[in-house]
Write a protein that holds these residues in place. Structure first.
Motif, mmCIF file in Angstrom:
data_model
loop_
_atom_site.group_PDB
_atom_site.id
_atom_site.type_symbol
_atom_site.label_atom_id
_atom_site.label_comp_id
_atom_site.label_asym_id
_atom_site.label_seq_id
_atom_site.Cartn_x
_atom_site.Cartn_y
_atom_site.Cartn_z
ATOM 1 N N ARG A 1 1.022 -1.134 -0.009
ATOM 2 C CA ARG A 1 -0.213 -0.256 -0.157
ATOM 3 C C ARG A 1 0.683 1.281 0.134
ATOM 4 N NH1 ARG A 1 -4.603 -0.335 -0.611
ATOM 5 N NH2 ARG A 1 -5.881 -2.676 -0.127
ATOM 6 N N MET A 2 0.167 2.482 -0.453
ATOM 7 C CA MET A 2 1.169 3.901 -0.544
ATOM 8 C C MET A 2 0.611 4.161 0.602
ATOM 9 S SD MET A 2 2.497 3.542 -3.495
ATOM 10 C CE MET A 2 3.380 4.854 -3.768
ATOM 11 N N ALA A 3 1.580 3.540 1.356
ATOM 12 C CA ALA A 3 0.855 3.921 2.547
ATOM 13 C C ALA A 3 1.897 4.956 3.760
ATOM 14 C CB ALA A 3 0.817 3.829 4.382
ATOM 15 N N PHE A 4 1.769 7.133 4.249
ATOM 16 C CA PHE A 4 3.194 7.147 5.227
ATOM 17 C C PHE A 4 2.710 7.616 6.062
ATOM 18 C CE2 PHE A 4 6.667 9.421 5.922
ATOM 19 C CZ PHE A 4 7.687 9.008 5.212
ATOM 20 N N PRO A 5 3.334 7.430 7.540
ATOM 21 C CA PRO A 5 4.655 6.306 7.039
ATOM 22 C C PRO A 5 4.317 5.038 6.930
ATOM 23 C CG PRO A 5 3.841 7.012 9.720
ATOM 24 C CD PRO A 5 2.626 8.098 8.631
ATOM 25 N N ALA B 1 10.615 10.268 -6.298
ATOM 26 C CA ALA B 1 11.610 8.760 -6.149
ATOM 27 C C ALA B 1 10.863 7.749 -5.543
ATOM 28 C CB ALA B 1 13.139 9.314 -6.107
ATOM 29 N N LEU B 2 10.002 8.163 -4.485
ATOM 30 C CA LEU B 2 9.019 7.810 -3.115
ATOM 31 C C LEU B 2 8.763 6.463 -4.353
ATOM 32 C CD1 LEU B 2 8.807 9.188 -0.029
ATOM 33 C CD2 LEU B 2 10.681 7.792 -0.771
ATOM 34 N N LEU B 3 7.860 7.789 -5.301
ATOM 35 C CA LEU B 3 6.129 7.201 -6.582
ATOM 36 C C LEU B 3 6.650 6.075 -7.096
ATOM 37 C CD1 LEU B 3 4.501 10.756 -6.886
ATOM 38 C CD2 LEU B 3 4.039 9.092 -4.850
ATOM 39 N N ARG B 4 8.140 6.657 -8.161
ATOM 40 C CA ARG B 4 8.662 4.939 -8.499
ATOM 41 C C ARG B 4 9.447 3.731 -7.652
ATOM 42 N NH1 ARG B 4 11.136 9.991 -10.803
ATOM 43 N NH2 ARG B 4 12.538 9.818 -9.484
ATOM 44 N N ASN B 5 9.855 3.814 -5.951
ATOM 45 C CA ASN B 5 10.507 3.673 -5.765
ATOM 46 C C ASN B 5 10.158 3.299 -3.990
ATOM 47 O OD1 ASN B 5 12.324 1.517 -4.598
ATOM 48 N ND2 ASN B 5 14.250 2.457 -5.464
ATOM 49 N N PRO B 6 9.124 2.776 -3.414
ATOM 50 C CA PRO B 6 8.323 2.520 -2.747
ATOM 51 C C PRO B 6 9.507 1.879 -1.253
ATOM 52 C CG PRO B 6 6.969 2.203 -3.855
ATOM 53 C CD PRO B 6 8.234 2.112 -4.567
ATOM 54 N N ALA B 7 10.396 1.907 -2.191
ATOM 55 C CA ALA B 7 11.311 0.920 -0.227
ATOM 56 C C ALA B 7 12.264 2.602 0.125
ATOM 57 C CB ALA B 7 12.483 0.537 -1.593
ATOM 58 N N TRP B 8 12.112 3.146 -0.716
ATOM 59 C CA TRP B 8 13.112 4.180 -0.227
ATOM 60 C C TRP B 8 12.015 4.335 0.477
ATOM 61 C CZ3 TRP B 8 15.310 6.832 -5.255
ATOM 62 C CH2 TRP B 8 16.100 5.926 -5.563
ATOM 63 N N LYS B 9 10.596 4.546 1.542
ATOM 64 C CA LYS B 9 10.025 5.570 1.993
ATOM 65 C C LYS B 9 10.471 4.856 3.054
ATOM 66 C CE LYS B 9 6.223 1.513 1.562
ATOM 67 N NZ LYS B 9 4.816 1.153 2.005
ATOM 68 N N ARG B 10 10.656 4.334 3.711
ATOM 69 C CA ARG B 10 11.043 3.757 5.410
ATOM 70 C C ARG B 10 12.747 5.548 5.829
ATOM 71 N NH1 ARG B 10 10.656 1.997 9.623
ATOM 72 N NH2 ARG B 10 8.492 0.974 9.117
ATOM 73 N N GLN C 1 1.422 15.536 -3.001
ATOM 74 C CA GLN C 1 0.365 15.339 -2.407
ATOM 75 C C GLN C 1 1.125 14.259 -1.263
ATOM 76 O OE1 GLN C 1 -2.316 14.037 -5.108
ATOM 77 N NE2 GLN C 1 -2.850 15.887 -5.990
ATOM 78 N N LEU C 2 2.346 13.536 -1.773
ATOM 79 C CA LEU C 2 2.649 12.755 -0.949
ATOM 80 C C LEU C 2 3.883 13.491 -0.320
ATOM 81 C CD1 LEU C 2 3.474 9.748 0.144
ATOM 82 C CD2 LEU C 2 5.242 9.888 -2.109
ATOM 83 N N LEU C 3 4.302 15.044 0.235
ATOM 84 C CA LEU C 3 5.142 15.405 0.434
ATOM 85 C C LEU C 3 4.125 16.298 1.654
ATOM 86 C CD1 LEU C 3 7.429 17.428 1.662
ATOM 87 C CD2 LEU C 3 6.687 18.782 0.483
ATOM 88 N N THR C 4 2.938 16.133 1.542
ATOM 89 C CA THR C 4 2.034 16.629 2.432
ATOM 90 C C THR C 4 1.394 15.420 3.541
ATOM 91 O OG1 THR C 4 0.621 18.011 0.241
ATOM 92 C CG2 THR C 4 -0.326 17.485 2.495
ATOM 93 N N LYS C 5 1.617 13.867 2.669
ATOM 94 C CA LYS C 5 1.832 12.526 3.475
ATOM 95 C C LYS C 5 2.903 12.947 4.689
ATOM 96 C CE LYS C 5 -0.445 9.685 0.498
ATOM 97 N NZ LYS C 5 -0.854 8.856 0.226
ATOM 98 N N ILE C 6 3.833 13.455 4.353
ATOM 99 C CA ILE C 6 5.284 12.464 4.611
ATOM 100 C C ILE C 6 5.151 14.198 5.853
ATOM 101 C CG2 ILE C 6 7.564 13.090 4.461
ATOM 102 C CD1 ILE C 6 7.547 12.605 1.817
HETATM 103 N N1 URA Z 1 4.053 6.156 -1.700
HETATM 104 C C1 URA Z 1 3.480 6.773 -0.257
HETATM 105 O O1 URA Z 1 1.930 6.859 -0.043
HETATM 106 N N2 URA Z 1 4.001 6.943 0.700
HETATM 107 C C2 URA Z 1 5.296 6.269 0.488
HETATM 108 O O2 URA Z 1 6.456 6.804 1.817
HETATM 109 C C3 URA Z 1 5.841 6.359 -0.899
HETATM 110 C C4 URA Z 1 5.462 6.063 -1.913
#
Ligand code: URA
Ligand code: URA
Length: 341
Positions: free
Chosen positions: A107-111, A313-322, A216-221
């Motif tokens: 899932r695209m979740a942050f955190p 870059a996170l959108l392309r590579n979710p492994a970088w979210k952690r 939008q992802l920045l807003t979630k971050i």
């Molecule tokens: N998409 C998200 O919503 N979260 C991430 O960390 C990466 C991609």
């Protein structure tokens, strides 16, 4: 559920996020779906089920590895993966595969959701971070006292004045192709300033920074560290969009960066977060790769600066979210431990 359905959903989710490439060295979403038989109707092979489990399970990080396991030829070997010669894991017997419950779709979740135990490096970082802000010191750019910008831009006395100047700016040629200037927005007394690369299409249309998908992802971050967009200040190194989102040219950066420098000087945040290689290397005046700049607390004219991945870059590579989560938590701790102003 059928493994192909899971895989297709995952790919569709990526596609909805606007991705066409998936960091697959030239393969696009449609190619992958076709190669994996995800658009056909026959039963998925054991290998495909296996790779779906890998994608969704313990090792979701590397699509190329999973694709190779599914028998797809991928040109570029992935360092440290099974792409380079090494023992190939034996796929589980078909029986086992069939009875294994489907792993959840990433899932695209942050955190990010918690994953396997931290690697050595992460654990060290985590420990360093827990002791106050004891991450190792990084690059120091000038001292607190140094005069930053000689000349007119250095004399601009408010963010509004900067925005006005940016609007009329012809210091480089980008003003000629851009629709709107994107000087930045947010709290003039922000404790945190987020710096990205340059406006994209949406930003150019509206004159507002980080409002497209990456935004939008920045807003979630930010939300993940209890900050709203209104609390922080958000801007970019370049204030006008490079045509077609091409990389900024050195002369454009040179022409535009005094505005950013003056913005930082006026806001005097408690922490700067550089999102992406470009912002990081520009602010820190270095060619050091982003991976080596992360996890350190740099000093930008006396202001702590933390480097992390760009949300695009996170959108392309979710492994970088952690790792991104770790980086922004570090920035949050710097905020929390700085004296009240
Ligand atoms: N998409 C998200 O919503 N979260 C991430 O960390 C990466 C991609
Ligand atoms: N990417 C950036 O670096 N900045 C924006 O404002 C939008 C996307």
């Amino acid at each position: 559920m059928d493994a192909r359905v899971l895989l297709r959903r995952y790919l569709e989710q990526r596609r909805e996020l606007g991705e066409s490439e998936l960091v697959l060295d030239g393969l696009n979403v449609e190619d992958v779906m076709r190669l994996l038989g995800a658009t056909g109707s026959s039963a998925p092979s054991t290998e495909v089920r296996q790779s779906v489990r890998q994608l969704a399970g313990e090792q979701p990080d590397d699509w190329r590895t999973a694709l190779q396991d599914a028998g797809v030829v991928v040109d570029t070997p992935v360092p440290g993966s099974r792409a380079v010669p090494g023992p190939r894991p034996v796929p589980p017997p078909a029986e086992t595969a069939r009875t294994t419950p489907p792993a959840p779709i990433p899932r695209m979740a942050f955190p990010p959701e918690p994953t396997s135990p931290a690697t050595g490096a992460e654990a060290t970082n985590e420990m360093a971070a827990r002791k106050e802000i004891a991450a190792p010191r990084g690059i120091v750019i000038a001292s607190e006292e140094a005069e930053l910008i000689p000349g007119a831009i250095g004399k601009l006395e408010s963010l509004e004045e900067i925005a006005e100047k940016v609007k009329a700016c012809t210091r480089c040629s980008l003003h000629a192709t851009a629709i709107n200037p994107v000087p930045g927005e947010g709290n003039p007394n922000a404790d945190m300033v987020c710096v990205g690369e340059a406006p994209g299409a949406k930003e150019d249309e509206t004159g507002r920074p980080f409002i497209g998908q990456a935004g939008q992802l920045l807003t979630k971050i930010l939300a993940a560290i209890d900050l709203t967009r209104e609390q922080v200040f958000i801007c970019n190194v370049l204030k006008h969009r490079p045509p077609g989102n091409r990389n900024p040219l050195p002369e454009e950066v040179e022409a535009c960066s005094p505005y950013l420098i003056r913005q930082l000087e006026l806001i005097k945040p408690k922490v700067i977060v550089a999102f992406g290689t470009f912002a990081a290397q520009t602010l820190l005046n270095t060619k050091t790769p982003l991976g080596q700049l992360r996890g350190l607390v740099h000093q930008y004219h006396g202001i702590p600066l933390v480097v992390t991945y760009h949300p695009a870059a996170l959108l392309r590579n979710p492994a970088w979210k952690r790792p991104t989560w770790e980086d922004v938590k570090l920035a949050r701790r710097i905020l929390d431990s700085s004296p009240r102003s």
